[in-house]
Design a protein around this motif. Structure first.
Motif, PDB file in Angstrom:
ATOM      1  N   LEU A   2      15.632 -13.761  -1.888  1.00 32.52           N
ATOM      2  CA  LEU A   2      14.580 -14.017  -2.555  1.00 32.52           C
ATOM      3  C   LEU A   2      14.563 -12.754  -3.703  1.00 32.52           C
ATOM      4  O   LEU A   2      14.541 -11.505  -3.341  1.00 32.52           O
ATOM      5  N   PRO A   3      14.313 -13.431  -5.085  1.00 37.29           N
ATOM      6  CA  PRO A   3      13.930 -12.296  -5.930  1.00 37.29           C
ATOM      7  C   PRO A   3      12.767 -11.377  -5.672  1.00 37.29           C
ATOM      8  O   PRO A   3      12.038 -11.840  -5.013  1.00 37.29           O
ATOM      9  N   SER A   4      12.827 -10.084  -6.143  1.00 38.59           N
ATOM     10  CA  SER A   4      11.698  -9.066  -5.693  1.00 38.59           C
ATOM     11  C   SER A   4      10.285  -9.868  -6.078  1.00 38.59           C
ATOM     12  O   SER A   4       9.206  -9.442  -5.319  1.00 38.59           O
ATOM     13  N   GLY A   5      10.007 -10.462  -7.286  1.00 40.31           N
ATOM     14  CA  GLY A   5       8.992 -10.982  -7.734  1.00 40.31           C
ATOM     15  C   GLY A   5       8.412 -12.021  -6.660  1.00 40.31           C
ATOM     16  O   GLY A   5       7.008 -11.880  -6.241  1.00 40.31           O
ATOM     17  N   VAL A   6       9.152 -12.844  -6.175  1.00 36.36           N
ATOM     18  CA  VAL A   6       8.752 -13.801  -5.104  1.00 36.36           C
ATOM     19  C   VAL A   6       8.302 -13.307  -3.796  1.00 36.36           C
ATOM     20  O   VAL A   6       7.080 -13.504  -3.314  1.00 36.36           O
ATOM     21  N   TRP A   7       9.036 -12.158  -3.349  1.00 33.30           N
ATOM     22  CA  TRP A   7       8.845 -11.522  -2.370  1.00 33.30           C
ATOM     23  C   TRP A   7       7.335 -10.970  -2.338  1.00 33.30           C
ATOM     24  O   TRP A   7       6.455 -10.943  -1.359  1.00 33.30           O
ATOM     25  N   LYS A   8       6.889 -10.120  -3.448  1.00 31.37           N
ATOM     26  CA  LYS A   8       5.672  -9.603  -3.903  1.00 31.37           C
ATOM     27  C   LYS A   8       4.585 -10.770  -4.012  1.00 31.37           C
ATOM     28  O   LYS A   8       3.453 -10.424  -3.365  1.00 31.37           O
ATOM     29  N   SER A   9       4.924 -11.987  -4.503  1.00 32.51           N
ATOM     30  CA  SER A   9       4.014 -12.998  -4.517  1.00 32.51           C
ATOM     31  C   SER A   9       3.729 -13.341  -2.741  1.00 32.51           C
ATOM     32  O   SER A   9       2.456 -13.607  -2.883  1.00 32.51           O
ATOM     33  N   LEU A  10       4.714 -13.666  -2.289  1.00 31.92           N
ATOM     34  CA  LEU A  10       4.146 -14.040  -0.668  1.00 31.92           C
ATOM     35  C   LEU A  10       3.369 -12.912  -0.006  1.00 31.92           C
ATOM     36  O   LEU A  10       2.738 -13.350   0.766  1.00 31.92           O
ATOM     37  N   LYS A  11       3.516 -11.758  -0.314  1.00 33.19           N
ATOM     38  CA  LYS A  11       2.789 -10.687   0.050  1.00 33.19           C
ATOM     39  C   LYS A  11       1.265 -10.680  -0.458  1.00 33.19           C
ATOM     40  O   LYS A  11       0.338 -10.008   0.086  1.00 33.19           O
ATOM     41  N   GLY A  12       1.014 -11.321  -1.647  1.00 32.70           N
ATOM     42  CA  GLY A  12      -0.072 -11.479  -2.338  1.00 32.70           C
ATOM     43  C   GLY A  12      -0.443 -10.294  -3.483  1.00 32.70           C
ATOM     44  O   GLY A  12      -1.389 -10.087  -3.718  1.00 32.70           O
ATOM     45  N   THR A  66      20.841 -25.827  -8.240  1.00 31.81           N
ATOM     46  CA  THR A  66      20.678 -26.165  -6.935  1.00 31.81           C
ATOM     47  C   THR A  66      19.246 -26.368  -6.516  1.00 31.81           C
ATOM     48  O   THR A  66      18.266 -26.097  -7.430  1.00 31.81           O
ATOM     49  N   ARG A  67      18.925 -26.986  -5.665  1.00 26.61           N
ATOM     50  CA  ARG A  67      17.547 -27.391  -5.163  1.00 26.61           C
ATOM     51  C   ARG A  67      17.596 -27.104  -3.702  1.00 26.61           C
ATOM     52  O   ARG A  67      18.620 -26.948  -2.861  1.00 26.61           O
ATOM     53  N   ALA A  68      16.327 -26.764  -3.282  1.00 28.62           N
ATOM     54  CA  ALA A  68      16.059 -26.444  -1.850  1.00 28.62           C
ATOM     55  C   ALA A  68      16.523 -27.773  -0.949  1.00 28.62           C
ATOM     56  O   ALA A  68      16.247 -29.079  -1.302  1.00 28.62           O
ATOM     57  N   ARG A  69      16.920 -27.363   0.272  1.00 28.27           N
ATOM     58  CA  ARG A  69      17.385 -28.633   1.077  1.00 28.27           C
ATOM     59  C   ARG A  69      16.052 -28.916   1.908  1.00 28.27           C
ATOM     60  O   ARG A  69      15.653 -28.060   2.751  1.00 28.27           O
ATOM     61  N   GLN A  70      15.767 -30.281   1.777  1.00 26.71           N
ATOM     62  CA  GLN A  70      14.521 -30.501   2.594  1.00 26.71           C
ATOM     63  C   GLN A  70      14.757 -30.739   3.928  1.00 26.71           C
ATOM     64  O   GLN A  70      15.926 -31.270   4.552  1.00 26.71           O
ATOM     65  N   TRP A  71      13.790 -30.694   4.848  1.00 32.01           N
ATOM     66  CA  TRP A  71      13.749 -31.000   6.277  1.00 32.01           C
ATOM     67  C   TRP A  71      14.281 -32.542   6.299  1.00 32.01           C
ATOM     68  O   TRP A  71      13.717 -33.332   5.601  1.00 32.01           O
ATOM     69  N   PRO A  72      15.302 -32.916   6.978  1.00 29.31           N
ATOM     70  CA  PRO A  72      15.956 -34.158   7.104  1.00 29.31           C
ATOM     71  C   PRO A  72      14.974 -35.375   7.499  1.00 29.31           C
ATOM     72  O   PRO A  72      15.424 -36.652   7.025  1.00 29.31           O
ATOM     73  N   THR A  84       9.374 -25.464   2.138  1.00 33.16           N
ATOM     74  CA  THR A  84      11.041 -25.053   1.460  1.00 33.16           C
ATOM     75  C   THR A  84      10.477 -23.973   0.539  1.00 33.16           C
ATOM     76  O   THR A  84       9.321 -24.017  -0.205  1.00 33.16           O
ATOM     77  N   ILE A  85      11.279 -23.096   0.268  1.00 34.08           N
ATOM     78  CA  ILE A  85      11.028 -22.060  -0.844  1.00 34.08           C
ATOM     79  C   ILE A  85      12.215 -22.040  -1.859  1.00 34.08           C
ATOM     80  O   ILE A  85      13.370 -21.566  -1.429  1.00 34.08           O
ATOM     81  N   ARG A  86      11.985 -22.459  -3.113  1.00 35.55           N
ATOM     82  CA  ARG A  86      12.865 -22.439  -4.343  1.00 35.55           C
ATOM     83  C   ARG A  86      12.274 -21.783  -5.381  1.00 35.55           C
ATOM     84  O   ARG A  86      12.973 -21.288  -6.240  1.00 35.55           O
ATOM     85  N   SER A  87      11.053 -22.557  -5.688  1.00 39.02           N
ATOM     86  CA  SER A  87      10.552 -22.411  -6.885  1.00 39.02           C
ATOM     87  C   SER A  87       9.255 -21.498  -7.052  1.00 39.02           C
ATOM     88  O   SER A  87       8.704 -21.205  -5.903  1.00 39.02           O
ATOM     89  N   ALA A 196      11.487 -24.205   6.162  1.00 41.23           N
ATOM     90  CA  ALA A 196      13.075 -24.586   6.435  1.00 41.23           C
ATOM     91  C   ALA A 196      13.440 -23.864   5.391  1.00 41.23           C
ATOM     92  O   ALA A 196      13.678 -23.980   4.144  1.00 41.23           O
ATOM     93  N   SER A 197      14.413 -22.785   5.799  1.00 39.11           N
ATOM     94  CA  SER A 197      15.364 -22.158   4.743  1.00 39.11           C
ATOM     95  C   SER A 197      16.887 -22.460   4.670  1.00 39.11           C
ATOM     96  O   SER A 197      17.553 -21.569   4.850  1.00 39.11           O
ATOM     97  N   SER A 198      17.150 -23.645   4.993  1.00 42.17           N
ATOM     98  CA  SER A 198      18.405 -24.279   5.189  1.00 42.17           C
ATOM     99  C   SER A 198      19.255 -23.769   3.747  1.00 42.17           C
ATOM    100  O   SER A 198      18.721 -23.880   2.810  1.00 42.17           O
TER     101      SER A 198
END
Length: 248
Positions: A2-12, A66-72, A84-87, A196-198
């Motif tokens: 995860l880029p640091s900005g996404v990590w900070k976003s998840l923490k609010g 690439t794109r996130a792999r969805q739950w099958p 999923t987390i990609r964008s 799902a972080s496949s």
């Protein structure tokens, strides 16, 4: 990872809409946004677009990303609480779910993304279970020694880490929200947020017109990658940039 900005976003700490990279200077390019490339003719050196136009080129870089792999299972993937987390939008939705807060988060996969999501959950004080098919977190990317160290660190920080297992199915309630996760050993985990972080999936590249004069592999076949970033030459005028799907 995860880029640091996404990590900070998840923490609010920062809103997800503040994660866009700044454009420091104008790019001298003709942008064709919203128009898909549907074909590639390597003999005439033209890219076919979905609107029927053909764009000539001297040099071509195929960088479809690439794109996130969805739950099958589509029905299970559509349950509320399955992420999923990609964008940037993915980060915003997951941050909102973590802020509610959930009773337990279950992360499928202990690669870079899964491990970092688990770390964020623990820093937020959220119970989190991580299910990993391998013998330890990050073992595919970093090997067994580092994997064992990562496993000890996660458990020391309160992560319920379960290795050597897979997820068989996701179970929802009558309202369509995920509530329970069934594991391959027959056990279940109650969770109302599932991440799902496949490993990610390469987006399809443009296909080419077959020609008896063209000895290259069949249309649509991706270049081989050995892991990590890949930059392959299909011809002197065509380069394909991709990303391996061997780790999350």
């Amino acid at each position: 990872m995860l880029p640091s900005g996404v990590w900070k976003s998840l923490k609010g700490w920062v809103p997800a809409d503040h994660l866009k990279l700044p454009r420091m200077r104008d790019v001298d390019a003709h942008w064709r946004l919203g128009v898909a490339a549907t074909g590639l003719d390597r003999i005439t050196k033209r890219v076919r677009l979905a609107d029927g136009e053909q764009v000539p080129y001297d040099r071509l870089l195929i960088a479809t990303g690439t794109r996130a792999r969805q739950w099958p299972n589509p029905t299970e993937a559509a349950l509320q609480g399955v992420h999923t987390i990609r964008s940037r939008d993915d980060a915003a939705q997951l941050q909102k779910a973590l802020a509610e807060p959930p009773s337990r988060v279950l992360v499928i996969g202990a690669g870079f993304i899964g491990s970092e999501v688990a770390s964020v959950c623990r820093e937020l004080g959220l119970p989190v279970t991580v299910v990993e098919r391998g013998s330890a977190p990050l073992v595919g990317a970093l090997g067994g020694v580092i994997g064992e160290i990562a496993a000890r660190m996660q458990r020391d920080h309160g992560v319920d880490l379960r290795c050597g297992l897979g997820v068989s199915s996701l179970e929802g309630d009558s309202g369509g929200h995920v509530r329970r996760v069934h594991l391959s050993d027959g056990t279940t985990v109650d969770a109302d947020v599932v991440v799902a972080s496949s490993p990610s999936v390469c987006r399809p590249s443009v296909t080419r017109s077959p020609s008896p004069r063209d000895p290259s592999p069949s249309a649509g076949s991706p270049p081989p990658t050995a892991g990590g970033a890949a930059l392959s030459r299909l011809s002197p005028s065509i380069t394909v940039s991709g990303w391996s799907t061997t780790g999350s």
